[in-house]
Design an enzyme around this catalytic site. Structure first.
Site, PDB file in Angstrom:
ATOM      1  N   THR A 173      -9.665 -37.552  26.542  1.00 49.81           N
ATOM      2  CA  THR A 173      -9.286 -37.158  28.049  1.00 49.81           C
ATOM      3  C   THR A 173     -10.252 -35.816  28.587  1.00 49.81           C
ATOM      4  O   THR A 173     -10.087 -35.013  28.085  1.00 49.81           O
ATOM      5  CB  THR A 173      -7.809 -36.824  27.815  1.00 49.81           C
ATOM      6  OG1 THR A 173      -7.339 -38.040  27.648  1.00 49.81           O
ATOM      7  CG2 THR A 173      -7.392 -36.562  29.601  1.00 49.81           C
ATOM      8  N   ARG A 201       0.683 -49.529  27.280  1.00 48.39           N
ATOM      9  CA  ARG A 201       0.969 -47.941  26.594  1.00 48.39           C
ATOM     10  C   ARG A 201       0.309 -47.051  27.749  1.00 48.39           C
ATOM     11  O   ARG A 201      -0.936 -47.375  28.280  1.00 48.39           O
ATOM     12  CB  ARG A 201       0.307 -47.869  25.613  1.00 48.39           C
ATOM     13  CG  ARG A 201       0.445 -46.596  25.085  1.00 48.39           C
ATOM     14  CD  ARG A 201      -0.551 -45.591  25.068  1.00 48.39           C
ATOM     15  NE  ARG A 201      -0.640 -44.265  24.443  1.00 48.39           N
ATOM     16  CZ  ARG A 201      -1.195 -43.059  24.522  1.00 48.39           C
ATOM     17  NH1 ARG A 201      -2.391 -43.113  25.609  1.00 48.39           N
ATOM     18  NH2 ARG A 201      -1.130 -42.150  23.927  1.00 48.39           N
ATOM     19  N   VAL A 202       1.290 -46.210  28.210  1.00 51.10           N
ATOM     20  CA  VAL A 202       0.942 -44.899  28.923  1.00 51.10           C
ATOM     21  C   VAL A 202       0.703 -43.591  28.074  1.00 51.10           C
ATOM     22  O   VAL A 202       1.981 -43.427  27.357  1.00 51.10           O
ATOM     23  CB  VAL A 202       1.672 -44.852  30.313  1.00 51.10           C
ATOM     24  CG1 VAL A 202       1.371 -43.562  30.886  1.00 51.10           C
ATOM     25  CG2 VAL A 202       1.271 -46.027  30.960  1.00 51.10           C
ATOM     26  N   GLY A 203      -0.009 -42.796  28.153  1.00 49.38           N
ATOM     27  CA  GLY A 203       0.043 -41.415  27.387  1.00 49.38           C
ATOM     28  C   GLY A 203       0.556 -40.491  28.313  1.00 49.38           C
ATOM     29  O   GLY A 203       1.126 -40.584  29.216  1.00 49.38           O
ATOM     30  N   ASP A 204       0.253 -39.235  27.948  1.00 53.84           N
ATOM     31  CA  ASP A 204       0.811 -38.091  28.446  1.00 53.84           C
ATOM     32  C   ASP A 204       0.031 -37.527  29.704  1.00 53.84           C
ATOM     33  O   ASP A 204       0.352 -37.092  30.612  1.00 53.84           O
ATOM     34  CB  ASP A 204       0.524 -36.649  27.539  1.00 53.84           C
ATOM     35  CG  ASP A 204      -0.645 -36.484  27.134  1.00 53.84           C
ATOM     36  OD1 ASP A 204      -1.457 -37.451  26.779  1.00 53.84           O
ATOM     37  OD2 ASP A 204      -1.462 -35.307  27.546  1.00 53.84           O
ATOM     38  N   THR A 224      -4.554 -32.637  25.909  1.00 52.19           N
ATOM     39  CA  THR A 224      -5.692 -33.663  25.523  1.00 52.19           C
ATOM     40  C   THR A 224      -5.286 -33.832  24.042  1.00 52.19           C
ATOM     41  O   THR A 224      -4.551 -32.947  23.121  1.00 52.19           O
ATOM     42  CB  THR A 224      -6.950 -33.476  25.268  1.00 52.19           C
ATOM     43  OG1 THR A 224      -7.746 -34.712  24.897  1.00 52.19           O
ATOM     44  CG2 THR A 224      -7.749 -32.231  24.873  1.00 52.19           C
ATOM     45  N   GLY A 225      -5.347 -35.014  23.558  1.00 58.75           N
ATOM     46  CA  GLY A 225      -4.654 -35.386  22.053  1.00 58.75           C
ATOM     47  C   GLY A 225      -3.895 -36.340  22.239  1.00 58.75           C
ATOM     48  O   GLY A 225      -3.742 -37.100  23.028  1.00 58.75           O
TER      49      GLY A 225
END
Ligand code: ASP
Length: 315
Positions: A173, A201-204, A224-225
């Site tokens: 990201t 799926r949604v990330g941070d 990020t990560g």
């Protein structure tokens, strides 16, 4: 009638920021090596008189325009079903925020996030609704498929084993933080998220407080990560709050990594994920920290572009 500033209960109202020398040249921070390119776009925007929010949007768009990029924009690696789905957000110096999740077939999610921030009463739009909003607001649909991403997906399908690789290709990201010529802060994040994730799926990254947070009176942070580890610990908001309590950006990033590791210790093995933070305060002090070595960030300060390695918890 008493002047407003004479009323004690209004004394917290911040003074309007004025240009001061310390801010003249601005500051841009972006995650990973490829942040250099993003920072250059933000710096040009600053030199053309742009505000912090314009700088972070320009940086995000620069990365989204690179259709060979496998972790951002339409060229990004797809989900398990072969669809590239995009997450992005933006937050300005007034605490306004916009975010787009699970967006398909739109080239510039960061600009859609900005349009949500500026034109709607909402913060987040997702999926088909986000795409509909984008098209209604002049963004065109784009069916581009990156041949390299499609090839990688077809190879992945053979085993279909879901195992995010840490520090993949040394970038993922892009999270961007910027301070403009009058000292205002803004931030943005844009990503295609984890490769081969479950559909939906949604990330941070598009979640305000997790992948990004900006408080113009304190500082800003981005992440990020592995998004799930960051979502569980609301890390960007935490970093800004730690800075509000007096910690430097570096101390705040380090404490947030310790908290993240603790929160995730019974859920995922530390060797199986990477998480990385980048932060600055209103003085332009910078901090970066990650779980594993390998995280780098790009900084543009006093007109000088540089990539620096972050310190990490593990060696
Ligand atoms: N944080 C992003 C996500 O979980 C991916 C990354 O930064 O590598 O979607």
């Amino acid at each position: 009638m008493a002047a407003l500033s004479a009323l004690p209960f209004l004394s917290f109202i911040p003074e309007k920021k004025k240009p001061v020398d310390r801010y003249k040249k601005g500051l841009v921070l972006s995650t990973w090596n490829f942040g250099l390119k993003a920072n250059a776009a933000a710096a040009i925007t600053l030199q053309n008189g742009g505000k912090a929010v314009d700088m972070v949007e320009a940086a995000g768009r620069e990365m989204e325009s690179d259709l060979t990029e496998l972790s951002i924009g339409l060229g990004g690696l797809p989900d398990r079903e072969g669809h590239t789905t995009l997450d992005a957000c933006i937050m300005n110096h007034e605490g306004k925020a916009g975010s787009v999740c699970f967006l398909e077939k739109i080239m510039h999610p960061v600009s859609v996030a900005r349009a949500i921030m500026e034109k709607t009463p909402h913060v987040i739009l997702v999926g088909d609704g986000a795409q509909q909003f984008a098209v209604e607001n002049g963004f065109s649909k784009d069916n581009y498929v990156n041949p390299a991403a499609e090839k990688a997906w077809k190879e992945w399908l053979i085993k279909s084993e879901y195992k995010p690789v840490i520090n993949i290709e040394n970038h993922d990201t892009i999270g961007i933080l910027a301070q403009d010529a009058i000292g205002n802060l803004s931030g943005a994040c844009t990503t295609s998220g984890l490769a081969f994730k479950m559909r939906g799926r949604v990330g941070d990254s598009p979640i305000i407080g997790s992948g990004l947070y900006v408080d113009n009176e304190v500082g800003a942070a981005t992440a990020t990560g592995l998004g799930e580890t960051i979502l569980r610990s609301c890390s960007s908001f935490l970093i800004v709050e730690l800075m509000r309590q007096g910690k430097s950006p570096q101390e705040a990033c380090e404490e947030a990594i310790h908290r993240l590791v603790k929160i995730n210790e019974h859920i995922i093995k530390i060797e199986d994920y990477q998480a990385c933070f980048l932060a600055c305060n209103t003085n332009g002090d910078v901090g970066a920290y990650s779980v594993h070595p390998g995280f780098t960030y790009a900084i543009w300060k006093d007109g000088k572009p540089e990539v620096l390695p972050s310190k990490s918890l593990l060696s």
